[in-house]
Write an enzyme that holds these catalytic residues in place. Sequence first.
Site, short mmCIF file in Angstrom:
data_model
loop_
_atom_site.label_atom_id
_atom_site.label_comp_id
_atom_site.label_asym_id
_atom_site.label_seq_id
_atom_site.Cartn_x
_atom_site.Cartn_y
_atom_site.Cartn_z
N LYS A 50 71.40 1.92 35.66
CA LYS A 50 72.98 1.99 35.54
C LYS A 50 73.47 3.19 34.97
O LYS A 50 74.54 3.44 35.23
CB LYS A 50 73.15 0.86 34.21
CG LYS A 50 73.05 -0.61 34.61
CD LYS A 50 74.41 -1.00 35.50
CE LYS A 50 74.62 -2.45 35.44
NZ LYS A 50 75.77 -2.65 36.00
N SER A 304 65.16 -3.10 38.76
CA SER A 304 66.15 -2.64 38.38
C SER A 304 66.23 -2.28 36.99
O SER A 304 66.96 -1.65 36.36
CB SER A 304 67.36 -3.48 38.87
OG SER A 304 67.54 -4.73 38.17
#
Length: 502
Positions: A50, A304
């Site tokens: 992110k 992720s």
Amino acid sequence: MRSYLNRILTARVYDVAVESPLDVAPNLSARIDNNVLLKREDMQPVFSFKLRGAYNKMAKLTPAQLKRGVIAASAGNHAQGVALSAQKLGCKAIIVMPVTTPQIKVEAVASRGAKIILHGDSYFDAYLHALELEQKLKLTFVHPYDDSDVIAGQGTIGMEILRQHSQPIHAIFAPIGGGGLISGVAAYVKAVRPEIKVIGVQPVESDAMSRSIKAGRRVKLEHVGLFADGVAVKQVGQETFRLCRELVDEIILVDTDAICAAIKDVFEDTRTNLEPAGALAIAGAKLYAEREKLKGKTLVAIASGANMNFDRLRFIAERAELGEKREAILAVSIPETPGSFRKFCSLLGHRNITEFNYRYANSKEAHVFVGVQVKDQSETTKLVTTLGKHKLPTLNFTDNEMAKLHVRHLVGGHAPGLQDEILFRFEFPERPGALMTFLNSMNHSWNISLFHYRNHGADYGRVLIGMQVPNHDKKPLRIFLDNLGYRYWDESDNPAYKLFLS
């Protein structure tokens, strides 16, 4: 795609991000007979991808905007990216997070100097509150996914994958929450290597993008599942919906057990514990390879994120075997007669027992709740059939959510009218045959009235056993216990037993 290609190529991410490795997952690759590569975004400074999109967005703000500060809404990983970016760029940041956000993420954001406001049960609740504060405080809102600069920042992952692996790739798998990551990856990959499939993965309980694409419009979910909190999004973005509908080849849905199994797969290959959202792509790749009967293909899965509370590992470990269909949860009815319990255990053969719950109910029939390790789903079916042929009616609870979550911990209770019961706690060596050694050694006239065992992953198993032993057999009982060779404790006077079980 050309517009996004230029944005991705010029994205400013490497002031804070690293080019994460593209690692082979050898054990998983061998098991599913395909070459599985993990894009290790869990190795970023904030343990998630992110920060790429957040920094790319914030680095393009004007000095006046940076001076006023930024605000974001996030379930955790975007918040850390914004907080780190703000720290790097020297501006203040306010983060609105759902109250359900794991504590490890809250503390990580606070450690970067951002101000945290906990609000609502989901990302969408936090998002609405953040928009109110944006107007009130004149801040710049940094969207976690529905922003072209954020999308371009995430797209650098696709750029790195193609640079790191120039050989053929069958498919790239990416998790989908709001859609920023897969939109950026798909925009780059489809512009450069359009033959590569880009496949999204969502939990069955948080499938807003999948439903939206099927409906041809953005669908707003009334509720979202919170297990994979990083993708718990009620409504996807306008821009991400447009890109996904145009560029993503398919979206696969996976359940909680499959996610837990994927976390275990990655741990066995890397010794890293991914968070549930971080393991989505791996779960999807496994399901896709099995469904399509793929052999020898290269599959890239984006790992992720790895921001997970340690306490969740207990649940994940318990459900991982179920996710691989390597554990069967069965309810078996056996006659309440001496020897029937031993007969039942012998029919299980040398299979590893993961859990055993049994309590005397009446003088005719007993119900056993048991977990058994199996190779696959077909072995479960075969075992159920075998037990049925020996007049032991069996129900398969492997896919019964209530049984797995609750009933397995509630089997037991008082046994009115039960005579001569004594209770012992044992430590068995954790090896096949240990239970049968115990059963074959004990007097066959003693009835087992209670049995509880759970595999705790240690080299010894903890077992609680109730037996009906008449007073005149107390001396043979002591001889039996001493000759058995297992450590044991008499728990017949334990207040917990007296209050809940005797």
